[in-house]
Scaffold this active site. Structure first.
Site, PDB file in Angstrom:
ATOM      1  CE  LYS A   9      -3.994  -2.315   2.116  1.00  0.00           C
ATOM      2  NZ  LYS A   9      -5.217  -2.160   3.449  1.00  0.00           N
ATOM      3  CE1 TYR A  49      -9.309  -2.945   0.111  1.00  0.00           C
ATOM      4  CE2 TYR A  49      -8.288  -0.853  -0.926  1.00  0.00           C
ATOM      5  CZ  TYR A  49      -8.090  -2.148  -0.160  1.00  0.00           C
ATOM      6  OH  TYR A  49      -7.085  -2.490   0.154  1.00  0.00           O
ATOM      7  CG  ASN A 112      -3.771  -2.227   6.884  1.00  0.00           C
ATOM      8  OD1 ASN A 112      -3.560  -1.912   5.713  1.00  0.00           O
ATOM      9  ND2 ASN A 112      -4.796  -3.072   7.134  1.00  0.00           N
ATOM     10  CG  HIS A 115      -5.225  -6.143  -0.351  1.00  0.00           C
ATOM     11  ND1 HIS A 115      -6.553  -5.890  -0.089  1.00  0.00           N
ATOM     12  CD2 HIS A 115      -5.280  -7.219  -1.566  1.00  0.00           C
ATOM     13  CE1 HIS A 115      -7.249  -6.907  -0.403  1.00  0.00           C
ATOM     14  NE2 HIS A 115      -6.539  -7.426  -1.492  1.00  0.00           N
ATOM     15  CD  GLU A 126      -8.770  -8.844  -3.955  1.00  0.00           C
ATOM     16  OE1 GLU A 126      -9.568  -8.485  -3.148  1.00  0.00           O
ATOM     17  OE2 GLU A 126      -7.710  -9.192  -3.466  1.00  0.00           O
TER      18      GLU A 126
HETATM   19  N1  UDP Z   1      -9.795  -0.260   7.208  1.00  0.00           N
HETATM   20  C1  UDP Z   1      -9.758   1.074   7.862  1.00  0.00           C
HETATM   21  N2  UDP Z   1     -10.569   0.907   8.882  1.00  0.00           N
HETATM   22  C2  UDP Z   1     -11.384  -0.059   9.619  1.00  0.00           C
HETATM   23  C3  UDP Z   1     -11.326  -1.391   8.531  1.00  0.00           C
HETATM   24  C4  UDP Z   1     -10.669  -1.528   7.594  1.00  0.00           C
HETATM   25  O1  UDP Z   1      -9.329   1.615   7.416  1.00  0.00           O
HETATM   26  O2  UDP Z   1     -12.085  -0.404  10.502  1.00  0.00           O
HETATM   27  C5  UDP Z   1      -9.141  -0.362   5.887  1.00  0.00           C
HETATM   28  C6  UDP Z   1      -7.713  -0.940   6.219  1.00  0.00           C
HETATM   29  O3  UDP Z   1      -6.615  -0.412   5.062  1.00  0.00           O
HETATM   30  C7  UDP Z   1      -8.087  -2.507   5.369  1.00  0.00           C
HETATM   31  C8  UDP Z   1      -8.957  -2.127   4.317  1.00  0.00           C
HETATM   32  O4  UDP Z   1      -9.784  -1.109   4.833  1.00  0.00           O
HETATM   33  O5  UDP Z   1      -6.953  -3.157   5.262  1.00  0.00           O
HETATM   34  C9  UDP Z   1     -10.017  -3.315   3.979  1.00  0.00           C
HETATM   35  O6  UDP Z   1     -10.801  -3.772   5.069  1.00  0.00           O
HETATM   36  P1  UDP Z   1     -10.785  -5.292   5.326  1.00  0.00           P
HETATM   37  O7  UDP Z   1     -11.947  -5.327   6.586  1.00  0.00           O
HETATM   38  O8  UDP Z   1     -11.364  -5.907   4.244  1.00  0.00           O
HETATM   39  O9  UDP Z   1      -9.229  -5.773   5.809  1.00  0.00           O
HETATM   40  P2  UDP Z   1      -8.292  -6.531   5.483  1.00  0.00           P
HETATM   41  O10 UDP Z   1      -9.053  -7.460   4.444  1.00  0.00           O
HETATM   42  O11 UDP Z   1      -7.145  -5.574   4.729  1.00  0.00           O
HETATM   43  O12 UDP Z   1      -7.411  -7.272   6.621  1.00  0.00           O
HETATM   44 MG    MG Z   2     -10.356  -7.577   3.028  1.00  0.00          MG
END
Ligand code: UDP
Ligand code: MG
Length: 140
Positions: A9, A49, A112, A115, A126
């Protein structure tokens, strides 16, 4: 063998952590079969997303994902998506297991570092979002 999509990211690229994160991925025995650097637009990040469109963090997520270049990578390994989710750890680095990429590098739940696809079906979709079949190499 199966495939999954990783994205380094914008925070990862901006903080010059791409090399270190790729080294972790390779040490965990993932094979890279595709890699590029892209700058997402609001439209492309929003589409990627789209599943999160109704969530409160969606606008911030799109903002963050368009804040700089990112590096989509196609990885190959047995049980690729599960294994990669294990390697990166929970979404929130504070909840991510010790030794995971997010625990060691991420600064917040939003920013974080990386991805990882969350199912074989999403991995397929994806990967197709970023790569055409001829951009993926045959390793054998
Ligand atoms: N995210 C965020 N706040 C939240 C949850 C998710 O900013 O409370 C962002 C974070 O960058 C995350 C992305 O949205 O990686 C996609 O969310 P997901 O729940 O799919 O998490 P992931 O699969 O990336 O662990
Ligand atoms: Mg996810």
């Amino acid at each position: 063998m199966s495939r999954t999509l990783a994205i380094l990211k914008p925070d990862c690229v901006k903080r010059n952590l791409a090399g270190e994160v790729i080294a972790r991925i390779q040490k965990a025995n993932f094979k890279i079969v595709g890699l590029k650097m892209v700058r997402l637009t609001k439209e492309t990040a929003g589409e990627f997303y789209a599943v999160h469109k109704e969530r409160p963090f969606y606008a911030g997520l799109v903002e963050f994902m368009t804040s700089g270049p990112c590096v989509p990578i196609v990885l190959e390994k047995e049980d690729a998506f599960e294994e990669f989710r294990k390697l990166i750890g929970a979404t929130d680095p504070k909840e991510a297991a010790a030794g995971t990429i997010r625990r060691d590098f991420a600064e917040s739940k939003g920013e974080n570092i990386v991805h990882g696809s969350d199912s074989p079906e999403n991995a397929e979709r994806e990967i197709g979002f970023f790569f055409s079949e001829r951009e993926l190499v045959e390793l054998k």
